[in-house]
Design a protein around this motif. Structure first.
Motif, PDB file in Angstrom:
ATOM      1  N   ALA A  45      55.069  39.478  11.603  1.00 45.87           N
ATOM      2  CA  ALA A  45      55.515  40.792  12.055  1.00 45.87           C
ATOM      3  C   ALA A  45      55.759  41.725  10.867  1.00 45.87           C
ATOM      4  CB  ALA A  45      56.783  40.665  12.899  1.00 45.87           C
ATOM      5  N   SER A  46      56.361  41.193   9.798  1.00 43.58           N
ATOM      6  CA  SER A  46      56.663  42.010   8.615  1.00 43.58           C
ATOM      7  C   SER A  46      55.393  42.453   7.903  1.00 43.58           C
ATOM      8  CB  SER A  46      57.562  41.223   7.647  1.00 43.58           C
ATOM      9  OG  SER A  46      58.763  40.866   8.270  1.00 43.58           O
ATOM     10  N   ILE A  47      54.460  41.524   7.714  1.00 40.37           N
ATOM     11  CA  ILE A  47      53.206  41.850   7.002  1.00 40.37           C
ATOM     12  C   ILE A  47      52.389  42.872   7.793  1.00 40.37           C
ATOM     13  CG2 ILE A  47      50.977  40.901   6.269  1.00 40.37           C
ATOM     14  CD1 ILE A  47      52.579  38.318   5.493  1.00 40.37           C
ATOM     15  N   VAL A  48      52.245  42.659   9.090  1.00 41.60           N
ATOM     16  CA  VAL A  48      51.466  43.585   9.923  1.00 41.60           C
ATOM     17  C   VAL A  48      52.118  44.971   9.920  1.00 41.60           C
ATOM     18  CG1 VAL A  48      50.728  44.094  12.291  1.00 41.60           C
ATOM     19  CG2 VAL A  48      50.394  41.807  11.340  1.00 41.60           C
ATOM     20  N   SER A  49      53.441  45.020  10.007  1.00 41.07           N
ATOM     21  CA  SER A  49      54.153  46.306   9.983  1.00 41.07           C
ATOM     22  C   SER A  49      53.905  47.044   8.675  1.00 41.07           C
ATOM     23  CB  SER A  49      55.664  46.088  10.146  1.00 41.07           C
ATOM     24  OG  SER A  49      55.952  45.471  11.358  1.00 41.07           O
ATOM     25  N   ALA A  50      54.010  46.324   7.563  1.00 42.25           N
ATOM     26  CA  ALA A  50      53.789  46.938   6.242  1.00 42.25           C
ATOM     27  C   ALA A  50      52.367  47.477   6.137  1.00 42.25           C
ATOM     28  CB  ALA A  50      54.052  45.920   5.140  1.00 42.25           C
ATOM     29  N   LEU A  51      51.389  46.676   6.569  1.00 42.19           N
ATOM     30  CA  LEU A  51      49.994  47.118   6.504  1.00 42.19           C
ATOM     31  C   LEU A  51      49.766  48.360   7.359  1.00 42.19           C
ATOM     32  CD1 LEU A  51      48.080  43.705   6.579  1.00 42.19           C
ATOM     33  CD2 LEU A  51      48.323  45.293   4.645  1.00 42.19           C
ATOM     34  N   ALA A 138      59.483  52.615  -0.819  1.00 43.35           N
ATOM     35  CA  ALA A 138      60.454  52.694   0.285  1.00 43.35           C
ATOM     36  C   ALA A 138      60.008  51.838   1.472  1.00 43.35           C
ATOM     37  CB  ALA A 138      60.642  54.153   0.712  1.00 43.35           C
ATOM     38  N   ILE A 139      58.693  51.846   1.749  1.00 41.27           N
ATOM     39  CA  ILE A 139      58.155  51.011   2.826  1.00 41.27           C
ATOM     40  C   ILE A 139      58.377  49.536   2.510  1.00 41.27           C
ATOM     41  CG2 ILE A 139      56.012  50.224   3.948  1.00 41.27           C
ATOM     42  CD1 ILE A 139      55.026  53.168   3.746  1.00 41.27           C
ATOM     43  N   VAL A 140      58.036  49.127   1.274  1.00 42.46           N
ATOM     44  CA  VAL A 140      58.195  47.729   0.874  1.00 42.46           C
ATOM     45  C   VAL A 140      59.666  47.314   0.958  1.00 42.46           C
ATOM     46  CG1 VAL A 140      58.014  46.118  -1.084  1.00 42.46           C
ATOM     47  CG2 VAL A 140      56.109  47.664  -0.549  1.00 42.46           C
ATOM     48  N   PHE A 141      60.556  48.172   0.472  1.00 45.42           N
ATOM     49  CA  PHE A 141      61.995  47.893   0.555  1.00 45.42           C
ATOM     50  C   PHE A 141      62.405  47.652   2.008  1.00 45.42           C
ATOM     51  CE2 PHE A 141      66.135  49.776   1.587  1.00 45.42           C
ATOM     52  CZ  PHE A 141      66.973  48.874   0.935  1.00 45.42           C
ATOM     53  N   ASN A 142      61.966  48.523   2.899  1.00 43.91           N
ATOM     54  CA  ASN A 142      62.323  48.397   4.308  1.00 43.91           C
ATOM     55  C   ASN A 142      61.727  47.150   4.951  1.00 43.91           C
ATOM     56  OD1 ASN A 142      63.979  50.592   5.782  1.00 43.91           O
ATOM     57  ND2 ASN A 142      62.864  51.679   4.180  1.00 43.91           N
ATOM     58  N   ILE A 143      60.510  46.791   4.568  1.00 42.68           N
ATOM     59  CA  ILE A 143      59.877  45.591   5.128  1.00 42.68           C
ATOM     60  C   ILE A 143      60.616  44.335   4.674  1.00 42.68           C
ATOM     61  CG2 ILE A 143      57.780  44.172   5.061  1.00 42.68           C
ATOM     62  CD1 ILE A 143      57.737  46.579   7.025  1.00 42.68           C
ATOM     63  N   VAL A 144      61.104  44.337   3.437  1.00 45.30           N
ATOM     64  CA  VAL A 144      61.908  43.204   2.961  1.00 45.30           C
ATOM     65  C   VAL A 144      63.188  43.088   3.802  1.00 45.30           C
ATOM     66  CG1 VAL A 144      63.288  42.343   1.015  1.00 45.30           C
ATOM     67  CG2 VAL A 144      60.974  43.200   0.618  1.00 45.30           C
ATOM     68  N   VAL A 145      63.838  44.225   4.057  1.00 44.91           N
ATOM     69  CA  VAL A 145      65.044  44.229   4.893  1.00 44.91           C
ATOM     70  C   VAL A 145      64.704  43.758   6.305  1.00 44.91           C
ATOM     71  CG1 VAL A 145      66.817  45.700   5.957  1.00 44.91           C
ATOM     72  CG2 VAL A 145      66.217  46.017   3.537  1.00 44.91           C
ATOM     73  N   VAL A 146      63.601  44.275   6.857  1.00 46.61           N
ATOM     74  CA  VAL A 146      63.164  43.887   8.201  1.00 46.61           C
ATOM     75  C   VAL A 146      62.937  42.373   8.270  1.00 46.61           C
ATOM     76  CG1 VAL A 146      61.177  43.975   9.784  1.00 46.61           C
ATOM     77  CG2 VAL A 146      62.197  46.090   8.941  1.00 46.61           C
ATOM     78  N   TYR A 147      62.256  41.843   7.256  1.00 47.58           N
ATOM     79  CA  TYR A 147      61.979  40.397   7.229  1.00 47.58           C
ATOM     80  C   TYR A 147      63.272  39.596   7.270  1.00 47.58           C
ATOM     81  CZ  TYR A 147      60.761  35.794   5.513  1.00 47.58           C
ATOM     82  OH  TYR A 147      60.650  34.438   5.385  1.00 47.58           O
ATOM     83  N   PHE A 148      64.232  39.960   6.414  1.00 44.80           N
ATOM     84  CA  PHE A 148      65.489  39.208   6.367  1.00 44.80           C
ATOM     85  C   PHE A 148      66.295  39.363   7.660  1.00 44.80           C
ATOM     86  CE2 PHE A 148      64.764  39.178   1.721  1.00 44.80           C
ATOM     87  CZ  PHE A 148      64.803  37.792   1.547  1.00 44.80           C
TER      88      PHE A 148
END
Length: 192
Positions: A45-51, A138-148
């Motif tokens: 979910a995190s990888i697809v969202s980031a892409l 900012a996107i990468v930061f948010n995806i890391v937060v989303v993942y955790f």
């Protein structure tokens, strides 16, 4: 090497995306999905969202031009979407309802919960105000937060409780409402 990054821009864009994605406010939805499907695929979910977000950052404007819509019109429409999302968060009502999912990785987690219409609109709006490397950070930061958050949704639910999640959702709703108003005012002026 780090000259291309402006940490103030990254922080501001990151907070805007954090409010729009509203992963904390989505914990009740995530918990409900986990109960329905058993397991949430956090990594997928995190990888697809980031892409989705990064691809839209680069080709979203071209897609709009192809169908004859300028960025300011899209931003105004996005401001209205953000306004209604904020109203949902603040008032605790549901204006949009999705069908019950069978899986919980791509739909509805990656799209539309994390990288939905509000997020895509915000990304295009951020593109008119901030530099692209800062938006990507900012996107990468948010995806890391989303993942955790996805990985530890059970623990977060226990710590915050229903009341804590409700308060966090309302606070981010007010922030999102202010962002929607600013976005609307800024872009409506550019249309005339």
């Amino acid at each position: 090497m780090f000259d291309i990054f402006d940490f103030k821009e990254i922080f501001t864009a990151g907070m805007i995306l954090f409010a729009v994605i509203d992963i904390i406010g989505s914990i009740p939805i995530i918990v409900n999905l986990r109960q329905k499907v058993g397991h949430i695929q956090s990594e997928k979910a995190s990888i697809v969202s980031a892409l989705l977000m990064i691809v839209f950052l680069f080709v979203g404007e071209s897609i709009l031009k192809l169908i004859g819509i300028d960025v300011n019109s899209f931003a105004v429409a996005g401001a209205l979407i953000l306004f209604f999302l904020a109203i949902e968060m603040i008032l605790g009502i549901q204006l949009y309802k999705d069908d019950a999912p069978e899986t919980a990785a791509i739909v509805p987690l990656a799209f539309p919960l994390i990288a939905g219409a509000g997020t895509m609109t915000t990304i295009l709006s951020l593109k008119s105000e901030f530099e692209t490397p800062n938006i990507i950070a900012a996107i990468v930061f948010n995806i890391v937060v989303v993942y955790f958050v996805l990985k530890s949704s059970k623990k977060i639910e226990k710590i915050l409780g229903n009341q804590g999640i409700s308060v966090a959702r309302k606070i981010f709703g007010v922030i999102l409402l202010a962002i929607a108003v600013k976005l609307f005012v800024t872009n409506i002026q550019n249309l005339f």
